[in-house]
Design a protein around this motif. Structure first.
Motif, mmCIF file in Angstrom:
data_model
loop_
_atom_site.group_PDB
_atom_site.id
_atom_site.type_symbol
_atom_site.label_atom_id
_atom_site.label_comp_id
_atom_site.label_asym_id
_atom_site.label_seq_id
_atom_site.Cartn_x
_atom_site.Cartn_y
_atom_site.Cartn_z
ATOM 1 N N ALA A 71 -10.535 -32.633 24.037
ATOM 2 C CA ALA A 71 -10.564 -34.141 23.894
ATOM 3 C C ALA A 71 -10.706 -34.598 25.341
ATOM 4 C CB ALA A 71 -10.010 -35.002 23.429
ATOM 5 N N SER A 72 -10.225 -34.481 25.941
ATOM 6 C CA SER A 72 -10.221 -34.455 27.587
ATOM 7 C C SER A 72 -11.328 -34.187 27.796
ATOM 8 C CB SER A 72 -9.949 -34.277 28.381
ATOM 9 O OG SER A 72 -8.109 -35.061 28.477
ATOM 10 N N GLU A 73 -12.097 -33.486 27.701
ATOM 11 C CA GLU A 73 -13.392 -32.529 28.276
ATOM 12 C C GLU A 73 -14.130 -33.101 27.707
ATOM 13 O OE1 GLU A 73 -11.379 -27.804 29.484
ATOM 14 O OE2 GLU A 73 -12.485 -28.379 26.993
ATOM 15 N N ILE A 74 -14.431 -33.422 26.746
ATOM 16 C CA ILE A 74 -15.379 -33.771 25.587
ATOM 17 C C ILE A 74 -16.382 -35.318 26.447
ATOM 18 C CG2 ILE A 74 -16.119 -34.535 23.628
ATOM 19 C CD1 ILE A 74 -14.696 -32.515 22.484
ATOM 20 N N ALA A 75 -14.283 -35.961 26.537
ATOM 21 C CA ALA A 75 -14.451 -37.229 27.028
ATOM 22 C C ALA A 75 -15.684 -36.980 28.117
ATOM 23 C CB ALA A 75 -13.371 -37.812 27.173
ATOM 24 N N GLN A 76 -14.744 -36.850 29.062
ATOM 25 C CA GLN A 76 -15.606 -36.127 30.223
ATOM 26 C C GLN A 76 -16.714 -36.293 30.714
ATOM 27 O OE1 GLN A 76 -13.481 -32.969 32.940
ATOM 28 N NE2 GLN A 76 -13.697 -35.103 34.690
ATOM 29 N N VAL B 201 -20.787 -36.735 19.457
ATOM 30 C CA VAL B 201 -19.385 -36.679 19.528
ATOM 31 C C VAL B 201 -18.649 -35.940 19.108
ATOM 32 C CG1 VAL B 201 -17.787 -38.070 21.107
ATOM 33 C CG2 VAL B 201 -19.719 -38.379 21.900
ATOM 34 N N ALA B 202 -18.246 -36.513 17.494
ATOM 35 C CA ALA B 202 -17.763 -36.709 17.025
ATOM 36 C C ALA B 202 -17.762 -34.965 16.374
ATOM 37 C CB ALA B 202 -17.359 -37.593 15.721
ATOM 38 N N LEU B 203 -18.924 -34.133 15.860
ATOM 39 C CA LEU B 203 -18.959 -32.961 16.213
ATOM 40 C C LEU B 203 -18.697 -32.279 17.087
ATOM 41 C CD1 LEU B 203 -22.414 -32.992 14.406
ATOM 42 C CD2 LEU B 203 -20.397 -32.397 13.343
ATOM 43 N N GLU B 204 -18.679 -32.537 18.113
ATOM 44 C CA GLU B 204 -17.952 -31.773 19.017
ATOM 45 C C GLU B 204 -16.867 -31.599 19.487
ATOM 46 O OE1 GLU B 204 -19.367 -29.652 22.207
ATOM 47 O OE2 GLU B 204 -20.821 -29.950 20.979
ATOM 48 N N GLY B 205 -16.125 -32.931 18.831
ATOM 49 C CA GLY B 205 -14.374 -32.403 18.859
ATOM 50 C C GLY B 205 -13.794 -31.669 17.285
ATOM 51 N N ALA B 206 -14.842 -32.564 16.427
ATOM 52 C CA ALA B 206 -14.303 -30.921 15.461
ATOM 53 C C ALA B 206 -14.342 -29.776 15.453
ATOM 54 C CB ALA B 206 -15.625 -31.358 14.100
ATOM 55 N N LYS B 207 -15.709 -29.579 15.844
ATOM 56 C CA LYS B 207 -15.487 -27.957 16.227
ATOM 57 C C LYS B 207 -14.156 -27.343 16.968
ATOM 58 C CE LYS B 207 -21.025 -28.651 17.479
ATOM 59 N NZ LYS B 207 -22.136 -28.039 18.765
ATOM 60 N N VAL C 104 -16.638 -41.486 27.281
ATOM 61 C CA VAL C 104 -16.002 -42.271 26.509
ATOM 62 C C VAL C 104 -14.704 -41.463 26.150
ATOM 63 C CG1 VAL C 104 -17.826 -42.648 24.643
ATOM 64 C CG2 VAL C 104 -15.984 -40.731 24.698
ATOM 65 N N HIS C 105 -13.539 -42.783 25.835
ATOM 66 C CA HIS C 105 -11.636 -42.268 26.586
ATOM 67 C C HIS C 105 -11.453 -41.173 25.385
ATOM 68 C CE1 HIS C 105 -7.686 -43.645 25.458
ATOM 69 N NE2 HIS C 105 -8.240 -43.907 27.268
ATOM 70 N N PRO C 106 -10.677 -40.233 25.407
ATOM 71 C CA PRO C 106 -9.999 -39.749 24.905
ATOM 72 C C PRO C 106 -10.073 -40.047 23.159
ATOM 73 C CG PRO C 106 -9.788 -38.945 26.557
ATOM 74 C CD PRO C 106 -10.230 -41.425 26.371
ATOM 75 N N THR C 107 -9.244 -40.770 22.945
ATOM 76 C CA THR C 107 -9.068 -41.952 21.628
ATOM 77 C C THR C 107 -10.153 -42.066 20.862
ATOM 78 O OG1 THR C 107 -7.321 -43.268 23.604
ATOM 79 C CG2 THR C 107 -7.422 -43.980 20.640
ATOM 80 N N GLN C 108 -11.291 -42.340 21.245
ATOM 81 C CA GLN C 108 -12.202 -43.042 20.774
ATOM 82 C C GLN C 108 -12.374 -41.872 20.076
ATOM 83 O OE1 GLN C 108 -14.071 -45.973 20.691
ATOM 84 N NE2 GLN C 108 -14.867 -45.556 18.746
ATOM 85 N N ILE C 109 -12.639 -40.493 20.764
ATOM 86 C CA ILE C 109 -13.102 -39.066 19.856
ATOM 87 C C ILE C 109 -12.292 -38.998 18.664
ATOM 88 C CG2 ILE C 109 -13.192 -36.682 20.427
ATOM 89 C CD1 ILE C 109 -14.117 -37.194 23.444
#
Length: 128
Positions: A28-33, A17-23, A37-42
């Motif tokens: 963050a909302s799309e990754i969270a969905q 999840v962190a790598l996906e966010g770092a890309k 998981v919550h966008p803040t957690q990402i």
């Protein structure tokens, strides 16, 4: 009503999840969905990945130099323990035969100046 502990997520999942966010390809909302998981957690996991990323590529020798061994940490503690034990034994001896308020105690022994007089209940002597 008590709150539950929540989901236990594996480190592998958090890393993905962190790598996906770092890309940065998705918000963050799309990754969270997608990962539920919550966008803040990402954001938190992404920050941890960025902060701790360089440590992944350090050599084992560099890691060994950076982290002190248990012996290095314990040695000063044992030294301080020994010093405090000597002072405690000395003060116990002084309690058997009380002395005057001077810096000398029991048979002319000099009290260690590294320990303040307040530790053994003596008033501080006025300066010169």
């Amino acid at each position: 009503m008590t709150r539950g502990r929540g989901k236990r997520l594996s480190p592998d999942f958090k890393a993905r999840v962190a790598l996906e966010g770092a890309k940065g390809h998705k918000t963050a909302s799309e990754i969270a969905q997608e990962f539920q998981v919550h966008p803040t957690q990402i954001s938190q996991w992404k920050r941890q990945l960025v902060d701790n990323g360089p440590e992944l590529f350090e050599s084992t020798a560099a890691l060994a130099r950076r982290t002190p061994s248990a012996e290095d940490v314990a040695a000063p503690l044992y030294e301080e323990f020994g010093r405090l034990k000597v002072v405690l034994d000395f003060l116990k001896k002084c309690m058997v035969r009380p002395c005057d308020a001077s810096a000398f105690c029991c048979d002319g022994h000099r009290i260690a100046l590294m320990y303040p007089a307040s530790l053994w209940g003596r008033p501080r002597r006025p300066g010169p």
